[in-house]
Design a protein around this motif. Structure first.
Motif, PDB file in Angstrom:
ATOM      1  N   VAL A  11      12.909 -54.659 -26.614  1.00 38.71           N
ATOM      2  CA  VAL A  11      12.813 -54.514 -25.157  1.00 38.71           C
ATOM      3  C   VAL A  11      13.774 -53.428 -24.674  1.00 38.71           C
ATOM      4  CG1 VAL A  11      13.239 -55.675 -22.951  1.00 38.71           C
ATOM      5  CG2 VAL A  11      11.973 -56.844 -24.751  1.00 38.71           C
ATOM      6  N   GLY A  12      14.960 -53.379 -25.235  1.00 42.72           N
ATOM      7  CA  GLY A  12      15.918 -52.347 -24.850  1.00 42.72           C
ATOM      8  C   GLY A  12      15.406 -50.948 -25.145  1.00 42.72           C
ATOM      9  N   VAL A  13      14.830 -50.763 -26.325  1.00 47.57           N
ATOM     10  CA  VAL A  13      14.277 -49.451 -26.692  1.00 47.57           C
ATOM     11  C   VAL A  13      13.119 -49.084 -25.776  1.00 47.57           C
ATOM     12  CG1 VAL A  13      13.010 -48.231 -28.506  1.00 47.57           C
ATOM     13  CG2 VAL A  13      15.060 -49.518 -29.077  1.00 47.57           C
ATOM     14  N   LEU A  14      12.266 -50.031 -25.466  1.00 49.65           N
ATOM     15  CA  LEU A  14      11.145 -49.759 -24.569  1.00 49.65           C
ATOM     16  C   LEU A  14      11.621 -49.383 -23.165  1.00 49.65           C
ATOM     17  CD1 LEU A  14       8.585 -52.504 -25.617  1.00 49.65           C
ATOM     18  CD2 LEU A  14       8.404 -50.044 -25.976  1.00 49.65           C
ATOM     19  N   ILE A  15      12.593 -50.113 -22.652  1.00 47.67           N
ATOM     20  CA  ILE A  15      13.091 -49.818 -21.301  1.00 47.67           C
ATOM     21  C   ILE A  15      13.763 -48.452 -21.267  1.00 47.67           C
ATOM     22  CG2 ILE A  15      14.818 -50.493 -19.587  1.00 47.67           C
ATOM     23  CD1 ILE A  15      14.119 -53.408 -20.256  1.00 47.67           C
ATOM     24  N   ILE A  16      14.607 -48.161 -22.243  1.00 45.52           N
ATOM     25  CA  ILE A  16      15.285 -46.861 -22.275  1.00 45.52           C
ATOM     26  C   ILE A  16      14.268 -45.739 -22.462  1.00 45.52           C
ATOM     27  CG2 ILE A  16      16.882 -45.430 -23.610  1.00 45.52           C
ATOM     28  CD1 ILE A  16      18.471 -48.040 -24.136  1.00 45.52           C
ATOM     29  N   MET A  18      11.004 -45.709 -21.701  1.00 48.99           N
ATOM     30  CA  MET A  18      10.174 -45.546 -20.499  1.00 48.99           C
ATOM     31  C   MET A  18      10.967 -44.869 -19.385  1.00 48.99           C
ATOM     32  SD  MET A  18       7.918 -49.097 -20.563  1.00 48.99           S
ATOM     33  CE  MET A  18       8.294 -49.404 -18.897  1.00 48.99           C
ATOM     34  N   THR A  19      12.233 -45.204 -19.246  1.00 51.18           N
ATOM     35  CA  THR A  19      13.066 -44.586 -18.220  1.00 51.18           C
ATOM     36  C   THR A  19      13.223 -43.092 -18.492  1.00 51.18           C
ATOM     37  OG1 THR A  19      14.276 -46.655 -17.946  1.00 51.18           O
ATOM     38  CG2 THR A  19      15.308 -44.664 -17.079  1.00 51.18           C
ATOM     39  N   ALA A  20      13.443 -42.729 -19.747  1.00 52.53           N
ATOM     40  CA  ALA A  20      13.589 -41.318 -20.098  1.00 52.53           C
ATOM     41  C   ALA A  20      12.296 -40.554 -19.840  1.00 52.53           C
ATOM     42  CB  ALA A  20      14.006 -41.191 -21.560  1.00 52.53           C
ATOM     43  N   LEU A  21      11.174 -41.124 -20.216  1.00 50.00           N
ATOM     44  CA  LEU A  21       9.896 -40.450 -20.010  1.00 50.00           C
ATOM     45  C   LEU A  21       9.562 -40.333 -18.521  1.00 50.00           C
ATOM     46  CD1 LEU A  21       7.683 -41.868 -22.883  1.00 50.00           C
ATOM     47  CD2 LEU A  21       8.591 -39.562 -22.640  1.00 50.00           C
ATOM     48  N   MET A  22       9.885 -41.350 -17.736  1.00 43.17           N
ATOM     49  CA  MET A  22       9.619 -41.272 -16.301  1.00 43.17           C
ATOM     50  C   MET A  22      10.431 -40.148 -15.673  1.00 43.17           C
ATOM     51  SD  MET A  22       9.116 -45.216 -14.964  1.00 43.17           S
ATOM     52  CE  MET A  22      10.827 -45.419 -14.719  1.00 43.17           C
TER      53      MET A  22
END
Length: 63
Positions: A11-16, A18-22
């Motif tokens: 979950v941490g990797v996904l959140i980080i 997604m935030t970077a890509l956004m």
């Protein structure tokens, strides 16, 4: 307990990620929508600054 940490990392990797890509997408959209005629201003100023510089290092790959 191990499964909790694995889920936490995923979950941490996904959140980080997604935030970077956004951030990248938002920057691209902002430059495209609000850039107007000044979109290439930084590229042109950098090219003007580097005018007359000697090329150094490595093999010439492009251009």
């Amino acid at each position: 307990m191990t499964q909790y940490f694995i889920d936490f990392v995923i979950v941490g990797v996904l959140i980080i990620g997604m935030t970077a890509l956004m951030g990248v997408f938002a920057n691209g959209v902002g430059e495209y929508v609000f850039g107007g005629s000044r979109r290439l201003e930084h590229i042109q100023k950098t090219a003007k600054t580097q005018e007359g510089w000697n090329r150094v290092g490595g093999k010439k790959i492009s251009g």
